[in-house]
Motif scaffolding. Structure first.
Motif, PDB file in Angstrom:
ATOM      1  N   ALA A  82       0.826  -1.215   0.000  1.00  0.00           N
ATOM      2  CA  ALA A  82       0.000   0.000   0.000  1.00  0.00           C
ATOM      3  C   ALA A  82       0.856   1.260   0.000  1.00  0.00           C
ATOM      4  N   ILE A  83       1.932   1.257   0.780  1.00  0.00           N
ATOM      5  CA  ILE A  83       2.831   2.420   0.841  1.00  0.00           C
ATOM      6  C   ILE A  83       3.548   2.604  -0.495  1.00  0.00           C
ATOM      7  N   THR A  84       4.031   1.487  -1.050  1.00  0.00           N
ATOM      8  CA  THR A  84       4.713   1.549  -2.348  1.00  0.00           C
ATOM      9  C   THR A  84       3.774   2.054  -3.433  1.00  0.00           C
ATOM     10  N   ASP A  85       2.533   1.579  -3.422  1.00  0.00           N
ATOM     11  CA  ASP A  85       1.549   2.035  -4.405  1.00  0.00           C
ATOM     12  C   ASP A  85       1.268   3.526  -4.257  1.00  0.00           C
ATOM     13  N   ALA A  86       1.203   3.996  -3.011  1.00  0.00           N
ATOM     14  CA  ALA A  86       0.939   5.422  -2.774  1.00  0.00           C
ATOM     15  C   ALA A  86       2.098   6.273  -3.279  1.00  0.00           C
ATOM     16  N   PHE A  87       3.323   5.807  -3.029  1.00  0.00           N
ATOM     17  CA  PHE A  87       4.485   6.556  -3.514  1.00  0.00           C
ATOM     18  C   PHE A  87       4.514   6.564  -5.043  1.00  0.00           C
ATOM     19  N   ASN A  88       4.242   5.423  -5.644  1.00  0.00           N
ATOM     20  CA  ASN A  88       4.225   5.358  -7.113  1.00  0.00           C
ATOM     21  C   ASN A  88       3.152   6.266  -7.700  1.00  0.00           C
ATOM     22  N   GLN A  89       2.013   6.333  -7.027  1.00  0.00           N
ATOM     23  CA  GLN A  89       0.953   7.238  -7.495  1.00  0.00           C
ATOM     24  C   GLN A  89       1.413   8.690  -7.401  1.00  0.00           C
ATOM     25  N   TYR A  90       2.115   9.027  -6.328  1.00  0.00           N
ATOM     26  CA  TYR A  90       2.653  10.373  -6.128  1.00  0.00           C
ATOM     27  C   TYR A  90       3.583  10.762  -7.280  1.00  0.00           C
ATOM     28  N   ILE A  91       4.410   9.813  -7.733  1.00  0.00           N
ATOM     29  CA  ILE A  91       5.341  10.076  -8.835  1.00  0.00           C
ATOM     30  C   ILE A  91       4.629  10.014 -10.184  1.00  0.00           C
ATOM     31  N   ASP A  92       3.866   8.940 -10.423  1.00  0.00           N
ATOM     32  CA  ASP A  92       3.246   8.731 -11.732  1.00  0.00           C
ATOM     33  C   ASP A  92       2.209   9.799 -12.056  1.00  0.00           C
ATOM     34  N   ALA A  93       1.422  10.185 -11.070  1.00  0.00           N
ATOM     35  CA  ALA A  93       0.391  11.199 -11.314  1.00  0.00           C
ATOM     36  C   ALA A  93       1.028  12.529 -11.684  1.00  0.00           C
ATOM     37  N   PHE A  94       2.163  12.843 -11.082  1.00  0.00           N
ATOM     38  CA  PHE A  94       2.885  14.064 -11.435  1.00  0.00           C
ATOM     39  C   PHE A  94       3.368  13.974 -12.876  1.00  0.00           C
ATOM     40  N   ASN A  95       3.978  12.852 -13.233  1.00  0.00           N
ATOM     41  CA  ASN A  95       4.515  12.689 -14.587  1.00  0.00           C
ATOM     42  C   ASN A  95       3.418  12.717 -15.650  1.00  0.00           C
ATOM     43  N   GLU A  96       2.247  12.210 -15.291  1.00  0.00           N
ATOM     44  CA  GLU A  96       1.127  12.168 -16.234  1.00  0.00           C
ATOM     45  C   GLU A  96       0.280  13.437 -16.182  1.00  0.00           C
ATOM     46  N   GLU A  97       0.670  14.371 -15.307  1.00  0.00           N
ATOM     47  CA  GLU A  97      -0.074  15.626 -15.109  1.00  0.00           C
ATOM     48  C   GLU A  97      -1.539  15.338 -14.784  1.00  0.00           C
ATOM     49  N   ASP A  98      -1.732  14.304 -13.961  1.00  0.00           N
ATOM     50  CA  ASP A  98      -3.077  13.943 -13.507  1.00  0.00           C
ATOM     51  C   ASP A  98      -3.314  14.631 -12.170  1.00  0.00           C
ATOM     52  N   PHE A  99      -3.873  15.815 -12.232  1.00  0.00           N
ATOM     53  CA  PHE A  99      -4.014  16.661 -11.046  1.00  0.00           C
ATOM     54  C   PHE A  99      -4.843  15.984  -9.950  1.00  0.00           C
ATOM     55  N   ASP A 100      -5.986  15.412 -10.310  1.00  0.00           N
ATOM     56  CA  ASP A 100      -6.866  14.806  -9.304  1.00  0.00           C
ATOM     57  C   ASP A 100      -6.197  13.625  -8.622  1.00  0.00           C
ATOM     58  N   SER A 101      -5.513  12.795  -9.414  1.00  0.00           N
ATOM     59  CA  SER A 101      -4.832  11.638  -8.835  1.00  0.00           C
ATOM     60  C   SER A 101      -3.700  12.087  -7.920  1.00  0.00           C
ATOM     61  N   TYR A 102      -2.964  13.112  -8.340  1.00  0.00           N
ATOM     62  CA  TYR A 102      -1.849  13.614  -7.532  1.00  0.00           C
ATOM     63  C   TYR A 102      -2.363  14.142  -6.191  1.00  0.00           C
ATOM     64  N   MET A 103      -3.361  14.992  -6.224  1.00  0.00           N
ATOM     65  CA  MET A 103      -3.839  15.607  -4.981  1.00  0.00           C
ATOM     66  C   MET A 103      -4.535  14.590  -4.078  1.00  0.00           C
ATOM     67  N   SER A 104      -5.037  13.496  -4.645  1.00  0.00           N
ATOM     68  CA  SER A 104      -5.719  12.498  -3.823  1.00  0.00           C
ATOM     69  C   SER A 104      -4.768  11.739  -2.922  1.00  0.00           C
ATOM     70  N   VAL A 105      -3.457  11.785  -3.234  1.00  0.00           N
ATOM     71  CA  VAL A 105      -2.475  11.098  -2.403  1.00  0.00           C
ATOM     72  C   VAL A 105      -1.746  12.068  -1.473  1.00  0.00           C
ATOM     73  N   ILE A 106      -2.140  13.337  -1.499  1.00  0.00           N
ATOM     74  CA  ILE A 106      -1.579  14.352  -0.602  1.00  0.00           C
ATOM     75  C   ILE A 106      -2.476  14.490   0.622  1.00  0.00           C
ATOM     76  N   SER A 107      -1.878  14.475   1.795  1.00  0.00           N
ATOM     77  CA  SER A 107      -2.644  14.583   3.037  1.00  0.00           C
ATOM     78  C   SER A 107      -3.351  15.934   3.134  1.00  0.00           C
ATOM     79  N   LYS A 108      -4.582  15.904   3.636  1.00  0.00           N
ATOM     80  CA  LYS A 108      -5.312  17.157   3.878  1.00  0.00           C
ATOM     81  C   LYS A 108      -4.801  17.843   5.147  1.00  0.00           C
ATOM     82  N   THR A 109      -4.039  17.113   5.956  1.00  0.00           N
ATOM     83  CA  THR A 109      -3.445  17.679   7.179  1.00  0.00           C
ATOM     84  C   THR A 109      -1.941  17.450   7.163  1.00  0.00           C
ATOM     85  N   PRO A 110      -1.230  18.076   6.229  1.00  0.00           N
ATOM     86  CA  PRO A 110       0.215  17.864   6.109  1.00  0.00           C
ATOM     87  C   PRO A 110       0.980  18.499   7.261  1.00  0.00           C
ATOM     88  N   VAL A 111       2.232  18.113   7.392  1.00  0.00           N
ATOM     89  CA  VAL A 111       3.066  18.579   8.496  1.00  0.00           C
ATOM     90  C   VAL A 111       3.896  19.800   8.121  1.00  0.00           C
TER      91      VAL A 111
END
Length: 202
Positions: A82-111
């Motif tokens: 699950a962690i690996t998939d989340a990291f891959n989504q973070y990278i792949d969504a950026f490369n594909e310019e998939d805004f919704d997919s990218y933001m869906s893996v970003i925490s709404k309560t970041p540090v």
């Protein structure tokens, strides 16, 4: 695109809104860190990697040392996937310019950044430049139930479509994930830029 606008975007490549740079950008990193401290929702004092009182020098050392660490051994197989998939989504969504997919893996309560700033920043990148990230030596170096630290060596090549300007930026990154009800989310990013990044303009 103006030189100032280009520089601002390039300072961000590979690290979202916080940059720990060994080759310039430290003043900007301090400014951004100061701004984001006001909206931290988690308790950073529980984790040295996200201690709001940590200096840039300390955080630089954290990222430097992370590369020498082995992958954590106490990770349940399901969580590792699950962690690996989340990291891959973070990278792949950026490369594909998939805004919704990218933001869906970003925490709404970041540090160490604001969700709204990341939203605006990434949208600006997708709208104004062509950027791709490649990842090497990715490993989960720490796992603690609902928190995981992922180390990776990242290279980003960014082109301004309105000119011949191209910049390659690389460095070491520790991406901190927090487990939420809807999965693992990026909660903090610590990026240490390598020296000798290439900038080309023909």
């Amino acid at each position: 695109m103006s030189t100032q606008h280009w520089k601002k975007i390039m300072l961000g490549i590979g690290m979202s809104t916080v940059l720990l740079a060994a080759c310039g950008g430290e003043d900007e990193a301090k400014e951004e860190k100061k701004d984001t401290e006001e909206v931290q929702k988690e308790d950073p004092k529980k984790d040295p990697a996200t201690d709001e009182a940590a200096s840039l020098q300390q955080m630089t050392q954290v990222v430097e040392d992370a590369g020498a660490l082995k992958e954590a051994e106490n990770i349940p197989a399901e969580e590792k996937t699950a962690i690996t998939d989340a990291f891959n989504q973070y990278i792949d969504a950026f490369n594909e310019e998939d805004f919704d997919s990218y933001m869906s893996v970003i925490s709404k309560t970041p540090v160490n950044f604001k969700y709204e700033d990341e939203e605006r920043y990434v949208k600006q990148i997708f709208d104004s430049v062509d950027s791709k990230r490649t990842v090497e030596n990715m490993k989960i170096i720490n796992f603690a139930g609902k928190k995981a630290d992922v180390y990776a060596e990242i290279t980003a090549t960014t082109k301004d479509p309105n000119s011949d300007k191209e910049v390659t930026r690389s460095g070491k990154q520790v991406t901190v994930f927090h487990k939420k009800d809807d999965g693992w989310k990026v909660a903090a990013i610590f990026f240490l830029a390598s020296e000798g990044d290439k900038e080309k303009e023909e």
